[in-house]
Design a protein around this motif. Structure first.
Motif, PDB file in Angstrom:
ATOM      1  N   GLN A  14       0.814  -1.215   0.000  1.00 11.06           N
ATOM      2  CA  GLN A  14       0.000   0.000   0.000  1.00 11.06           C
ATOM      3  C   GLN A  14       0.852   1.271   0.000  1.00 11.06           C
ATOM      4  OE1 GLN A  14      -2.680  -0.251   3.381  1.00 11.06           O
ATOM      5  NE2 GLN A  14      -3.062  -2.419   2.953  1.00 11.06           N
ATOM      6  N   LEU A  15       2.087   1.145   0.471  1.00 12.72           N
ATOM      7  CA  LEU A  15       2.957   2.315   0.616  1.00 12.72           C
ATOM      8  C   LEU A  15       3.959   2.432  -0.534  1.00 12.72           C
ATOM      9  CD1 LEU A  15       3.542   2.129   4.479  1.00 12.72           C
ATOM     10  CD2 LEU A  15       2.194   3.835   3.245  1.00 12.72           C
ATOM     11  N   LYS A  16       3.542   2.058  -1.725  1.00 10.21           N
ATOM     12  CA  LYS A  16       4.426   2.133  -2.897  1.00 10.21           C
ATOM     13  C   LYS A  16       5.025   3.526  -3.123  1.00 10.21           C
ATOM     14  CE  LYS A  16       2.542  -1.672  -5.722  1.00 10.21           C
ATOM     15  NZ  LYS A  16       1.347  -2.072  -4.990  1.00 10.21           N
ATOM     16  N   PRO A  17       4.310   4.627  -2.794  1.00 18.20           N
ATOM     17  CA  PRO A  17       4.930   5.948  -2.995  1.00 18.20           C
ATOM     18  C   PRO A  17       6.240   6.135  -2.226  1.00 18.20           C
ATOM     19  CG  PRO A  17       2.567   6.190  -2.687  1.00 18.20           C
ATOM     20  CD  PRO A  17       2.885   4.748  -2.398  1.00 18.20           C
ATOM     21  N   PHE A  18       6.480   5.319  -1.213  1.00 21.03           N
ATOM     22  CA  PHE A  18       7.711   5.439  -0.428  1.00 21.03           C
ATOM     23  C   PHE A  18       8.788   4.457  -0.892  1.00 21.03           C
ATOM     24  CE2 PHE A  18       4.426   7.274   2.217  1.00 21.03           C
ATOM     25  CZ  PHE A  18       5.040   8.415   2.724  1.00 21.03           C
ATOM     26  N   TRP A  19       8.508   3.636  -1.916  1.00 15.97           N
ATOM     27  CA  TRP A  19       9.510   2.725  -2.462  1.00 15.97           C
ATOM     28  C   TRP A  19      10.560   3.510  -3.235  1.00 15.97           C
ATOM     29  CZ3 TRP A  19       6.792  -2.210  -4.870  1.00 15.97           C
ATOM     30  CH2 TRP A  19       6.032  -2.838  -3.884  1.00 15.97           C
ATOM     31  N   ASN A  20      11.713   2.868  -3.463  1.00 18.73           N
ATOM     32  CA  ASN A  20      12.740   3.533  -4.265  1.00 18.73           C
ATOM     33  C   ASN A  20      12.440   3.379  -5.759  1.00 18.73           C
ATOM     34  OD1 ASN A  20      13.547   0.935  -4.975  1.00 18.73           O
ATOM     35  ND2 ASN A  20      15.377   0.940  -3.682  1.00 18.73           N
ATOM     36  N   GLY A  21      13.268   4.020  -6.593  1.00 17.09           N
ATOM     37  CA  GLY A  21      13.016   4.053  -8.035  1.00 17.09           C
ATOM     38  C   GLY A  21      13.059   2.687  -8.679  1.00 17.09           C
ATOM     39  N   GLU A  22      13.972   1.837  -8.242  1.00 17.95           N
ATOM     40  CA  GLU A  22      14.092   0.498  -8.826  1.00 17.95           C
ATOM     41  C   GLU A  22      12.808  -0.304  -8.632  1.00 17.95           C
ATOM     42  OE1 GLU A  22      15.969  -3.465  -7.159  1.00 17.95           O
ATOM     43  OE2 GLU A  22      17.556  -2.043  -7.642  1.00 17.95           O
ATOM     44  N   ALA A  23      12.287  -0.290  -7.403  1.00 18.13           N
ATOM     45  CA  ALA A  23      11.069  -1.042  -7.119  1.00 18.13           C
ATOM     46  C   ALA A  23       9.883  -0.464  -7.886  1.00 18.13           C
ATOM     47  CB  ALA A  23      10.790  -1.023  -5.618  1.00 18.13           C
ATOM     48  N   ALA A  24       9.828   0.853  -7.975  1.00 19.65           N
ATOM     49  CA  ALA A  24       8.729   1.487  -8.720  1.00 19.65           C
ATOM     50  C   ALA A  24       8.777   1.094 -10.195  1.00 19.65           C
ATOM     51  CB  ALA A  24       8.801   3.007  -8.563  1.00 19.65           C
ATOM     52  N   ASP A  25       9.986   0.960 -10.741  1.00 21.08           N
ATOM     53  CA  ASP A  25      10.126   0.546 -12.147  1.00 21.08           C
ATOM     54  C   ASP A  25       9.579  -0.865 -12.368  1.00 21.08           C
ATOM     55  OD1 ASP A  25      11.224   2.923 -12.957  1.00 21.08           O
ATOM     56  OD2 ASP A  25      13.300   2.227 -12.843  1.00 21.08           O
ATOM     57  N   LEU A  26       9.835  -1.765 -11.427  1.00 21.76           N
ATOM     58  CA  LEU A  26       9.314  -3.131 -11.553  1.00 21.76           C
ATOM     59  C   LEU A  26       7.788  -3.134 -11.598  1.00 21.76           C
ATOM     60  CD1 LEU A  26      11.531  -5.311  -9.168  1.00 21.76           C
ATOM     61  CD2 LEU A  26      11.851  -4.812 -11.585  1.00 21.76           C
ATOM     62  N   VAL A  27       7.178  -2.318 -10.776  1.00 21.15           N
ATOM     63  CA  VAL A  27       5.719  -2.239 -10.763  1.00 21.15           C
ATOM     64  C   VAL A  27       5.206  -1.735 -12.110  1.00 21.15           C
ATOM     65  CG1 VAL A  27       3.719  -1.122  -9.698  1.00 21.15           C
ATOM     66  CG2 VAL A  27       5.610  -1.943  -8.259  1.00 21.15           C
ATOM     67  N   ARG A  28       5.890  -0.726 -12.654  1.00 17.90           N
ATOM     68  CA  ARG A  28       5.486  -0.188 -13.965  1.00 17.90           C
ATOM     69  C   ARG A  28       5.633  -1.237 -15.070  1.00 17.90           C
ATOM     70  NH1 ARG A  28       7.439   4.825 -11.794  1.00 17.90           N
ATOM     71  NH2 ARG A  28       9.579   4.344 -12.365  1.00 17.90           N
ATOM     72  N   GLN A  29       6.555  -2.197 -14.883  1.00 19.61           N
ATOM     73  CA  GLN A  29       6.743  -3.263 -15.858  1.00 19.61           C
ATOM     74  C   GLN A  29       5.725  -4.394 -15.692  1.00 19.61           C
ATOM     75  OE1 GLN A  29      10.810  -4.673 -15.442  1.00 19.61           O
ATOM     76  NE2 GLN A  29      11.586  -2.562 -15.337  1.00 19.61           N
ATOM     77  N   GLY A  30       4.868  -4.282 -14.684  1.00 21.25           N
ATOM     78  CA  GLY A  30       3.878  -5.319 -14.450  1.00 21.25           C
ATOM     79  C   GLY A  30       4.325  -6.402 -13.495  1.00 21.25           C
ATOM     80  N   ARG A  31       5.504  -6.225 -12.870  1.00 27.45           N
ATOM     81  CA  ARG A  31       5.983  -7.188 -11.887  1.00 27.45           C
ATOM     82  C   ARG A  31       5.321  -6.917 -10.542  1.00 27.45           C
ATOM     83  NH1 ARG A  31      11.628  -7.949 -13.127  1.00 27.45           N
ATOM     84  NH2 ARG A  31      11.943  -8.882 -11.067  1.00 27.45           N
ATOM     85  N   HIS A  32       5.252  -7.942  -9.713  1.00 26.70           N
ATOM     86  CA  HIS A  32       4.653  -7.800  -8.389  1.00 26.70           C
ATOM     87  C   HIS A  32       5.615  -8.385  -7.354  1.00 26.70           C
ATOM     88  CE1 HIS A  32       0.845  -6.622 -10.208  1.00 26.70           C
ATOM     89  NE2 HIS A  32       1.015  -7.620 -11.052  1.00 26.70           N
ATOM     90  N   PRO A  33       6.644  -7.608  -6.965  1.00 27.88           N
ATOM     91  CA  PRO A  33       7.723  -8.162  -6.144  1.00 27.88           C
ATOM     92  C   PRO A  33       7.304  -8.610  -4.748  1.00 27.88           C
ATOM     93  CG  PRO A  33       7.975  -5.789  -6.419  1.00 27.88           C
ATOM     94  CD  PRO A  33       6.899  -6.204  -7.353  1.00 27.88           C
ATOM     95  N   LEU A  34       6.137  -8.181  -4.257  1.00 29.06           N
ATOM     96  CA  LEU A  34       5.689  -8.630  -2.944  1.00 29.06           C
ATOM     97  C   LEU A  34       4.404  -9.447  -3.015  1.00 29.06           C
ATOM     98  CD1 LEU A  34       6.359  -5.480  -0.707  1.00 29.06           C
ATOM     99  CD2 LEU A  34       7.853  -7.418  -1.192  1.00 29.06           C
TER     100      LEU A  34
END
Length: 468
Positions: free
Chosen positions: A295-315
């Motif tokens: 839920q707190l994705k706005p506080f993730w770093n740039g690398e993790a945010a990029d994975l989400v934009r690619q459609g990955r779900h790291p958690l």
């Protein structure tokens, strides 16, 4: 007069609690606490046992509590602080304000009461006192004739919401910038933005958990994790990872998802591809905080945010199974102990001093096909420290009053610690433009604190102290 007093984390790495006090010529004082945490393992308050949770120092003058992050060794005694009569605000970062009631609910159920109504009253009181402060913004704690105190939180890179704390303190003619590091994270941690050094620190209170050593690089530890998992799973056993519910679990899931993504069709062991490897999180608290992290994705770093934009779900990936109910937990322990099915289980608690990991250890430590992988610090006096120390020698560990032989293989990947290594700590200190007049080293074993002190002094820092 501006004083610093330590009520914990001076004889070890737990029970963090520090006090900053401003006096006046009239000999009255006003102060704040920085953290109020539980002692764990053999560590204790001066003259008290680890199980003695009472707040045994004066608090009438304490105007506020500032929380650096929500690990239990930094916040676990907050209910007892309230019971002692503390009536001030609880200042913390915005993510910590969301997570603090959750971690304290679990602590209350385990060590305080099972009375649901009482728990809700305590949590309601805590929520009413919370003052979320955005990173990088000054917040006035108090301002009155002769003295004032403002606080600013900066990212510490330890867990989501973690902060180091800057105080701008004025007492009479004195004015100081005083910094408390809380727990600092290593650079390049998954999900988190790394800490930047403060612009100024006249006095610095800094942790030293790994003040005597450095961690493996992220790339090294990632492939060592891969190699350990492949070797451990080759004989059809379970890899058991005692994991802290907040921070370590989420970082490990992030890294494991990356390994599955990169090596999906490769075999993790004969007949089992990485993409078919089951990862189990058996900890309701860890599952809850993993959900909060998402839920707190706005506080993730740039690398993790990029994975989400690619459609990955790291958690939240396909191979992940979460066990919530106690019945399902017991069934999982029994099934994995009997089935020889390759599986990776992350279970709390991180130092094996309680929680669901204990049932797994009881069932699996005696089987050489299984492996225990430690990824975090193990305090003296905890079962985790004993397994790490005596497991490689074929020793035993006491769990719930009973001895269990350790035939499982025991591994450690230090790079997954959420704490900065010595070089990271030195980098943080050297990044302060002007040398602090005083550096107090806390939150470390005696050898780690001494090594860190000697390293700082070799670099020309004076006024380096190790408080008792």
């Amino acid at each position: 007069m501006i004083d610093i007093t330590h009520h914990g984390a001076t004889s070890g790495v737990t029970g963090s609690c520090h006090e900053l006090t401003l006096g006046t010529k009239q000999n009255t004082s006003a102060g704040v606490l920085i953290d109020c945490g539980l002692f764990q393992g053999q560590e204790k308050a001066e003259g008290a046992s680890a199980s003695d949770l009472s707040v045994d120092f004066p608090i009438e003058h304490i105007r506020a509590l500032v929380v650096t992050h929500v690990h239990i060794d930094h916040v676990g005694r907050i209910p007892y602080l309230l019971a002692a009569g503390f009536e001030g605000p609880i200042i913390c970062s915005e993510p910590s304000a969301i997570m603090l009631p959750e971690i304290l609910e679990d602590a209350l159920k385990i060590g305080f009461t099972r009375d649901r109504q009482l728990i809700e009253r305590v949590l309601g009181l805590i929520r009413s006192r919370l003052v979320p402060v955005p990173y990088g913004q000054w917040h006035e704690v108090f301002s009155e004739p002769g003295r004032s105190l403002s606080v600013r939180l900066q990212r510490a890179g330890h867990i989501l919401g973690s902060a180091y704390v800057e105080f701008d303190a004025v007492s009479g003619d004195e004015r100081e910038r005083i910094v408390f590091s809380g727990d600092l994270g290593a650079p390049h941690a998954p999900l988190l933005q790394e800490p930047a050094s403060p612009e100024r620190a006249d006095r610095l209170v800094i942790e030293s958990t790994y003040g005597d050593k450095d961690h493996e690089s992220r790339e090294t530890r990632r492939y060592r994790l891969k190699a350990i998992l492949e070797r451990a799973l080759a004989d059809g056993g379970t890899v058991l990872i005692p994991a802290f519910s907040i921070g370590r679990t989420q970082e490990l899931l992030y890294e494991i998802e990356g390994l599955i993504h990169e090596f999906g069709s490769d075999c993790v062991t004969d007949g089992l591809a990485w993409r078919d490897l089951e990862i189990v999180v058996d900890s309701p608290l860890a599952a809850e905080f993993t959900s909060i992290y998402r839920q707190l994705k706005p506080f993730w770093n740039g690398e993790a945010a990029d994975l989400v934009r690619q459609g990955r779900h790291p958690l939240s990936f396909e191979q992940l199974t979460v066990i919530n109910s106690h019945e399902n937990h017991l069934n999982a322990v029994d099934y994995l102990a009997r089935s020889h099915r390759p599986c990776v289980v992350l279970a709390g608690s991180g130092m094996c001093a309680g929680g669901r990991v204990v049932n797994y250890l009881k069932a699996m430590l005696g089987d050489a096909r299984n492996d225990v992988l430690f990824v975090g610090y193990q305090a003296a006096g905890t079962p985790g420290r004993d397994i790490l120390t005596y497991g490689p020698r074929g020793g035993w560990v006491e769990l719930d009053g009973e001895r269990f032989d350790i035939r499982a293989q025991v591994h450690q990947v230090g790079g997954y610690s959420a704490h900065a290594g010595q070089s990271d700590l030195i980098r943080f200190v050297e990044g302060i433009p002007d040398m602090p007049a005083e550096i107090r080293i806390v939150h470390g074993d005696a050898s780690a604190k001494q090594a860190f002190k000697q390293r700082l002094e070799s670099l020309g820092y004076s006024g380096v102290l190790i408080p008792n």
